[in-house]
Design an enzyme around this catalytic site. Structure first.
Site, PDB file in Angstrom:
ATOM      1  N   GLY A  65      -5.670  -3.113  18.928  1.00  0.00           N
ATOM      2  CA  GLY A  65      -4.884  -2.172  18.139  1.00  0.00           C
ATOM      3  C   GLY A  65      -3.420  -2.299  18.528  1.00  0.00           C
ATOM      4  N   ARG A  73       0.541   2.231   7.184  1.00  0.00           N
ATOM      5  CA  ARG A  73       0.253   2.378   5.769  1.00  0.00           C
ATOM      6  C   ARG A  73       0.517   3.756   5.225  1.00  0.00           C
ATOM      7  NH1 ARG A  73      -5.508  -0.578   5.113  1.00  0.00           N
ATOM      8  NH2 ARG A  73      -4.696  -2.590   5.743  1.00  0.00           N
ATOM      9  N   HIS A 132     -11.031  11.342   7.517  1.00  0.00           N
ATOM     10  CA  HIS A 132     -11.337  11.100   8.930  1.00  0.00           C
ATOM     11  C   HIS A 132     -12.631  11.779   9.349  1.00  0.00           C
ATOM     12  CE1 HIS A 132     -10.591  10.079  13.081  1.00  0.00           C
ATOM     13  NE2 HIS A 132     -10.780  11.336  13.427  1.00  0.00           N
ATOM     14  N   GLY A 133     -12.812  13.030   8.905  1.00  0.00           N
ATOM     15  CA  GLY A 133     -14.030  13.763   9.259  1.00  0.00           C
ATOM     16  C   GLY A 133     -15.261  13.039   8.748  1.00  0.00           C
ATOM     17  N   ASP A 164      -5.532  10.351   4.147  1.00  0.00           N
ATOM     18  CA  ASP A 164      -6.291  10.598   2.926  1.00  0.00           C
ATOM     19  C   ASP A 164      -7.457  11.558   3.131  1.00  0.00           C
ATOM     20  OD1 ASP A 164      -7.646   8.851   4.461  1.00  0.00           O
ATOM     21  OD2 ASP A 164      -7.616   7.185   3.034  1.00  0.00           O
ATOM     22  N   HIS A 190       0.847  -1.194   0.000  1.00  0.00           N
ATOM     23  CA  HIS A 190       0.000   0.000   0.000  1.00  0.00           C
ATOM     24  C   HIS A 190       0.881   1.242   0.000  1.00  0.00           C
ATOM     25  CE1 HIS A 190      -1.875  -3.183   2.470  1.00  0.00           C
ATOM     26  NE2 HIS A 190      -2.944  -2.929   1.744  1.00  0.00           N
ATOM     27  N   THR A 223      -9.945   1.843   9.978  1.00  0.00           N
ATOM     28  CA  THR A 223      -9.321   1.701  11.291  1.00  0.00           C
ATOM     29  C   THR A 223     -10.032   2.524  12.344  1.00  0.00           C
ATOM     30  OG1 THR A 223      -7.231   1.365  10.143  1.00  0.00           O
ATOM     31  CG2 THR A 223      -7.122   1.824  12.500  1.00  0.00           C
TER      32      THR A 223
END
Lengths: 570, 570
Positions: free
Chosen positions: A480, A537, A395-396, A392, A217, A438
């Site tokens: 995690g 990643r 998240h929001g 990327d 990735h 995640t």
């Protein structure tokens, strides 16, 4: 460059549909994945494999007789949700228990792990197998930190053969772990891949360079080298793997030379002439080696070499007949078709009986979750901007989608008479299943851990809340892999829980204790700006985040403050 | 971009070695190709397929039970030599005759055709099958002008199944032609491929564009369109194929959605959802459709759709079991291994008895061929420069290598007592086999045609030379597709032969007639500068050649003048 798609966000789902249509004789589509289209004997151990999409033939191409029973497919390069994993496992289970196989990545570890926890709670025996073959990602001494790459194929092939042979769950798990321990890969990349809808590659490799040890990735390599001949490239791939030869190995090896997408068959065949010579010169016997595309990374250019050091147990399993869409060996006797699986409609909710006190608390908890959803919807753009520095930028969006679903789940749970604990646990499940990825998995674990510890009996008080927060934190940090200092949500979660616990122990009331804990979380989130990003990643992008706070920590602190304000207002 | 190689000129050969090594249970390597590694019943019709390299799984991946008996592999995107085709056919022949399958390209038509002629001369019954599925390359009314692309796969699959079923050569040929007539493809490209060792792609497609109908070597498309959704792309691929539905078709179709290299599986699966819907909406039944990489073009991005309109004869052949490295269907019963083929060492030369007069002429002919080789070696760079305007610049190299081998062959033939005709025919074979490609094949046909007509008996005189030149020209134009005005060697060859014939008929001596013919060839070669380039592989580059002469015509005129000078000197 990925050029064929409709809406980019439906790419993975649409690819899965097409895959299932063309391979209708082998697989039946189910929501979020696929199961075998042939009948499977009752009592057989089920092998369920999966991970992000974008890696075909991984994972759908490896569903079939002698291989996996089912696959769970996430979005492109993103883990499938806990709920998907659990649901498809239930569909694949034949009473013999389940081996859950996936590559060792944070999101997959979280979601497959959480699904295993849920399934065990339902009485299904599940063994979790994270494949850890990539020698470039961590040293020999800490194999558990290694990523899973093309080693998935021999490990799942061997596990699938063991399960098909009718071995017990203990045996299948033991042999799968043995195969994993004896399987190593090393890879290189010439160029990055482009996600559907993106204008630019996820990462780039300088022209005339080879990124050595790069992950599938775009995780960081161990060094860049200038372009080299096929012969030199073979040495570069072979040497680190020969160095991993286990003590007592009998010299018989399964070998897989894997193209990542844009590196084509004839290049792999040229490379193979040298790889084969080097391995044979080292005295090894190549047992049914394979050259082709087995675990790709969209249109990434590059390749990897995988060696499995066989022994008397593993070799017959590697050689056993198998028939999946992307992997055939020997002749598998035809089997009767299985009926198309019936998908459960929307889950009908039922919860354990709750005390009146807990149901009153559940109403308050529901209001708080709704408040969280409103605040996160407002903060979506801001959280996206913070995340875009290092990731990327989604998240929001993930937090909005997750919390909105959690609020809806909370309302339904409240209407169904759930206690506070079950309401929060159910809200967590909805969050994880809707947001995916995640952060979705982490928030699911956090709320489910918190709710389960709270229970549906005693009224919520300061001590109970502190215990629940501790349980939530433990759920996150157990599955995690992030620790304090890794520049993740954990950097804010740990001081929050420690402060809450300390404040409660010194006798503070819940609303006071929570507010101070939220302040600690906010300070800690701000301080993540000083941290270098954790491994993972997103590393090639994450390096840019130095000087910026972590979006996950920021959103955790925001949620902590929002809950604190609600407690003080209520 | 092709990035893994050692010396670029050994790429195809090395890839073939690697392919044979990894698939040792399926194929045995032979010089220039591969044959089945399993025993084949005596009397079975042999299916021998091939073409240029760079298209894997075409063609080696389709050698196996129920598929082809052998494959002949040329250099990247270049036809294999006549000698390779003939030699491998002899190795694959089991007494039942041979079907020779290849895509309809000038070089392949020449070399496979010339090999068929040689083999028939040896008493082997050979049927030649040029696959013509690409609807973008010529209209429905002239299917014989269409190129062969991924339609190779269903046509060879069906022919292979017919041969495996023990059908006669007539039947296998008939069914293969039927399959070809009912198979059409249509393709698009997003980007070009890069040859091993090259810095830049063979051709480019503007970013944000789709080249519609582009061939698999960069032959011109029929138009460019702006990028579109997967759904729109499916319409674009499906519509031209539905328009080809043969009268009386029963609506059952084999379908192949083929990726060209860098367009990956998941994109193809997304596209398939729409393609399948369109085809089903048109009332078609999809019989064991296939999605994947079947005929690639190195790392070219793009795809093609192929439909074979099945009937009661073709459908069971499409569905029959098969087992090649890249194509498996059903279960094929294991067969005993075949012994590794023994390759003949350097051919021992033996020639038909020749008259003393012809043997004296052979000495003169040998000297002339040696002179040609010397002149072409000197002209290599200049011919390369002329060729580079419109092609890949290797014409000078090919002419040098071919003529050098021809001179060596001529010396050996002379030493073995050959007459003039056999000496020139043998020199032609050596030229074709060493130079390879289209121009090698043409020079081989020209010299063999010339020598065969000359014979080994009568002394060479003007009338005999004119007849021989006519025969040489006919050999070239019968197998080759070029006509006067196509901007090829034929533009110089035809006026050469016509002038020679006219001069001889009006009573000129050989040396005079030849010199005038050479002058006519030279003028004609110069005049090719005024022509627009002929259709063919090199078109995207060839468009640049307007205003420049054709390298093949120039070198033919040079050879004609050289022979004329030798005749006048001798």
């Amino acid at each position: 460059m990925t050029l064929i798609y409709d809406e980019p966000e439906r790419f993975a789902q649409s690819a899965l549909e097409g895959f299932c249509d063309i391979n209708a004789h082998l697989v039946h589509p189910v929501r979020g994945g696929a199961v075998r289209a042939t009948q499977t004997p009752e009592g057989k151990v089920a092998l369920v494999i999966g991970g992000g999409s974008g890696h075909y033939p991984a994972f759908g191409g490896y569903v079939g007789i002698g291989l996996a029973d089912a696959t769970v497919a996430g979005d492109v390069f993103a883990s499938p949700s806990t709920e998907s994993v659990a649901r498809i496992c239930r569909q694949a289970h034949r009473g013999g228990g389940i081996v859950l196989g996936f590559g060792n990545y944070a999101g997959d570890v979280l979601n497959f792990g959480a699904a295993a926890t849920r399934l065990r709670g339902e009485g299904i025996d599940v063994r979790v197998l994270a494949v850890t073959d990539d020698v470039a990602s961590a040293p020999k001494e800490t194999p558990e930190l290694r990523r899973g790459v093309a080693g998935d194929v021999p490990v799942f092939k061997i596990a699938g053969a063991a399960a098909e042979a009718g071995m017990t769950l203990d045996e299948v798990e033991r042999l799968a772990r043995l195969a994993n321990a004896r399987t190593q890969s090393f890879g290189i990349a010439f160029s990055g891949c482009t996600l559907p809808g993106a204008d630019a590659p996820l990462f780039t490799v300088e022209k005339g360079s080879v990124a050595v040890g790069l992950g599938i990735h775009g995780e960081p390599g161990i060094r860049d080298e200038t372009s080299m001949s096929a012969k030199a490239l073979a040495d570069l791939l072979v040497d680190p793997l020969l160095a991993e030869r286990p003590a007592g190995a009998n010299g018989r090896v399964a070998v897989l030379l894997n193209g990542l997408g844009a590196t084509k068959y004839e290049e792999l065949f040229v490379l193979w002439t040298h790889v084969a010579r080097r391995l044979r010169d080292a005295g090894l016997t190549l047992v049914q080696p394979e050259v082709g595309e087995f675990v790709t990374s969209l249109d990434m250019a590059g390749c990897s070499l995988t060696i499995t050091w066989l022994d008397v147990e593993l070799e017959p399993l590697w050689l056993a007949p198998a028939h999946g869409a992307a992997f055939r060996r020997g002749n598998v006797e035809p089997r009767a078709a299985a009926p198309k699986p019936v998908e459960a409609d929307a889950d009908t909710l039922s919860f354990a009986a709750a005390s009146d006190a807990s149901r009153r608390d559940a109403a308050k908890a529901c209001a708080i979750v709704e408040r969280l959803a409103a605040v996160l919807a407002e903060a979506e753009d801001e959280l996206g901007r913070i995340d875009a520095v290092a990731g990327d930028g989604d998240h929001g969006q993930g937090m909005r989608r997750g919390s909105t679903a959690a609020a809806e789940g909370a309302r339904k749970a409240l209407a169904a008479g759930a206690g506070a604990g079950s309401l929060l646990a159910h809200a967590g499940d909805r969050w994880a299943d809707t947001a995916g990825g995640t952060s979705g998995a982490i928030w699911g674990l956090l709320l489910r851990g918190f709710g389960t510890a709270l229970g549906d009996d005693a009224p919520v008080n300061a001590a109970a809340a502190a215990r629940a927060a501790t349980a939530g934190r433990d759920a996150v940090t157990t599955l995690g892999r992030a620790r304090v200092g890794d520049k993740t949500l954990v950097d804010a979660l740990v001081p929050f829980v420690e402060t809450l616990d300390a404040e409660v122990k010194r006798g503070a009331r819940l609303r006071e204790a929570w507010s101070r804990a939220a302040e600690a979380a906010t300070r800690a989130a701000d301080e993540t700006a000083q941290l270098t990003p954790r491994l993972g990643r997103a590393r090639p992008l994450a390096a840019k985040s130095i000087g910026h706070p972590d979006a996950g920590a920021v959103s955790l602190a925001l949620c902590a403050r929002t809950v604190g304000e609600a407690l003080n207002a209520g």
